[in-house]
Design an enzyme around this catalytic site. Structure first.
Site, short mmCIF file in Angstrom:
data_model
loop_
_atom_site.label_atom_id
_atom_site.label_comp_id
_atom_site.label_asym_id
_atom_site.label_seq_id
_atom_site.Cartn_x
_atom_site.Cartn_y
_atom_site.Cartn_z
N ASN A 9 39.95 99.27 70.97
CA ASN A 9 40.68 99.25 72.04
C ASN A 9 40.53 98.12 72.89
O ASN A 9 39.18 97.71 73.54
CB ASN A 9 39.99 100.41 73.00
CG ASN A 9 40.88 100.60 74.16
OD1 ASN A 9 41.71 99.95 74.72
ND2 ASN A 9 40.23 101.61 75.30
N TRP A 10 41.34 97.17 72.77
CA TRP A 10 41.17 95.75 73.55
C TRP A 10 41.18 95.91 74.98
O TRP A 10 40.99 94.89 75.80
CB TRP A 10 42.39 94.83 73.17
CG TRP A 10 42.03 94.36 71.76
CD1 TRP A 10 41.20 94.91 70.80
CD2 TRP A 10 43.22 93.62 70.97
NE1 TRP A 10 41.35 94.44 69.40
CE2 TRP A 10 42.58 93.68 69.44
CE3 TRP A 10 44.41 93.27 70.95
CZ2 TRP A 10 43.04 92.88 68.64
CZ3 TRP A 10 44.77 92.34 70.14
CH2 TRP A 10 44.41 92.25 68.81
N LYS A 11 41.65 97.17 75.79
CA LYS A 11 41.82 97.24 76.92
C LYS A 11 42.61 96.15 77.75
O LYS A 11 43.54 95.44 77.18
CB LYS A 11 40.38 97.39 77.74
CG LYS A 11 39.45 98.46 77.04
CD LYS A 11 38.38 98.80 77.55
CE LYS A 11 37.53 99.83 76.89
NZ LYS A 11 36.23 100.24 77.43
N HIS A 97 41.84 108.04 77.84
CA HIS A 97 40.71 107.39 77.84
C HIS A 97 40.12 107.75 79.31
O HIS A 97 40.83 107.91 80.32
CB HIS A 97 40.82 105.77 77.68
CG HIS A 97 39.88 105.15 77.55
ND1 HIS A 97 39.30 104.74 78.58
CD2 HIS A 97 39.27 104.36 76.38
CE1 HIS A 97 38.05 103.93 78.28
NE2 HIS A 97 38.23 104.03 76.86
N GLU A 99 38.82 105.56 81.37
CA GLU A 99 39.23 104.61 82.25
C GLU A 99 40.48 105.02 83.13
O GLU A 99 40.87 104.83 84.03
CB GLU A 99 39.28 103.29 81.72
CG GLU A 99 37.91 102.62 81.75
CD GLU A 99 37.70 101.68 80.47
OE1 GLU A 99 38.98 101.35 80.01
OE2 GLU A 99 36.59 101.54 79.97
N GLU A 169 34.09 110.33 73.82
CA GLU A 169 33.32 109.03 74.44
C GLU A 169 32.61 109.46 75.72
O GLU A 169 33.22 109.60 76.63
CB GLU A 169 34.74 108.03 74.88
CG GLU A 169 35.38 107.55 73.73
CD GLU A 169 36.09 106.25 73.88
OE1 GLU A 169 35.74 105.39 73.18
OE2 GLU A 169 36.68 106.35 74.73
N GLY A 175 30.92 100.80 77.80
CA GLY A 175 30.52 99.38 78.35
C GLY A 175 29.40 99.17 79.02
O GLY A 175 29.11 98.43 79.75
N SER A 215 29.81 101.82 73.45
CA SER A 215 28.99 100.71 73.04
C SER A 215 28.70 101.05 71.50
O SER A 215 27.32 100.79 71.14
CB SER A 215 27.57 100.85 73.88
OG SER A 215 27.92 100.83 75.31
N GLY A 236 35.15 99.41 72.14
CA GLY A 236 35.76 98.52 72.97
C GLY A 236 35.17 97.01 72.85
O GLY A 236 35.85 96.13 72.38
P1 PGA Z 1 32.89 100.02 74.76
O1 PGA Z 1 34.09 100.87 74.97
O2 PGA Z 1 32.69 100.07 73.28
O3 PGA Z 1 32.85 98.55 75.34
O4 PGA Z 1 31.56 100.81 75.19
C1 PGA Z 1 34.52 102.05 74.20
C2 PGA Z 1 35.72 102.35 74.81
O5 PGA Z 1 36.07 102.58 75.96
O6 PGA Z 1 36.76 103.10 73.89
#
Ligand code: PGA
Length: 252
Positions: A9-11, A97, A99, A169, A175, A215, A236
């Site tokens: 997931n490149w966000k 997600h 976020e 998640e 993150g 993470s 991420g």
């Molecule tokens: P992260 O994000 O690997 O940077 O913790 C994972 C995600 O949000 O899918």
């Protein structure tokens, strides 16, 4: 048979050139991998989707969107529909997600509608859920996860589940550099498989892929992916670096 999946997931990272370059590097880095029963997916931003999907054609990399709206079209400024994603060659979408839930107010109710819109358009859904730290601390994490899955997905029929990929998640691990331990991930994934079996049947629960996200890095991927109910990861930060992403794919 359930599939192993590593999804990046490149966000909100990478402009068009950077996105094209990264997908090319990812495809090249895994060209020689056998990847039996393993899928590799990347999710760039909307503006790069079409070009990235074109670049990925004929490679082992598949392309997903990070979000979409549930309506077919209409007065929804700034939004994108399932049909529009399909029109640029995208057949997978990440929904729910944390976020999106936290910063953009996405509710279970909205997500259930988005899931329906995706499935109606014959798209696959990577459906995300997970508890926040207070829920984990108070021991409420199983209830929270169960209710997110129930509200988002239990209205589906068993046959619809072949287009559903689950992604657990824990919000406290996204993150933050903090991961759930492999045991915590396994415990939750086994719980998820059990509730899905109870609601549907063993066939559905044994065949749905359940990804862990939060993470995942080259140094912890193997241990997490080694657990029997963990079928891969939603990655991420580490998905933005081709070497780290390849190391994570190699760990599966
Ligand atoms: P992260 O994000 O690997 O940077 O913790 C994972 C995600 O949000 O899918």
């Amino acid at each position: 048979m359930r599939q192993k999946i590593v999804a990046g997931n490149w966000k909100m990272n990478n402009n068009l050139d950077e996105s094209k370059s990264l997908v090319k590097k990812v495809a090249k880095s895994i060209k020689k991998n056998k990847l039996k029963n393993t899928r590799v997916i990347v999710a760039p931003t909307f503006v790069s989707l079409e070009k990235v999907a074109n670049k990925a054609k004929g490679t082992k990399v598949e392309v997903a969107a990070q979000n979409m709206h549930f309506a077919k079209n209409g007065a929804f400024t700034g939004e994108i529909s399932a049909e529009m994603l399909k029109s640029v060659g995208v057949e997978i979408v990440i929904l729910g997600h944390s976020e999106r839930r936290e910063y953009f107010g996405e509710t279970d109710e909205m997500l259930a509608k988005k899931v329906d819109a995706a499935l109606e358009n014959k798209m696959e859904v990577i459906f995300c859920f997970g508890e926040v730290l207070e829920d984990r601390k108070s021991g409420n994490h199983f209830n929270v996860v169960e209710s997110q899955i129930k509200n988002g997905l239990y209205h589906l029929e068993a046959k619809d589940w072949k287009n559903i990929i689950l992604a657990y998640e824990p919000v406290w691990a996204i993150g933050t550099g903090e991961t759930a331990s492999p045991e915590q991930a396994q415990e939750m994934h086994a719980f998820i498989r059990k509730i899905v079996a109870d609601e549907y049947n063993d066939d559905v629960s044994e065949n749905v892929s359940i990804l862990y996200g939060g993470s995942v890095k080259p140094n912890n991927a193997q241990e997490i992916f080694g657990k029997p109910d963990v079928d891969g990861g939603l990655i991420g930060g580490a998905a933005l670096n081709k070497d780290d992403f390849k190391a994570i794919i190699d760990a599966i």
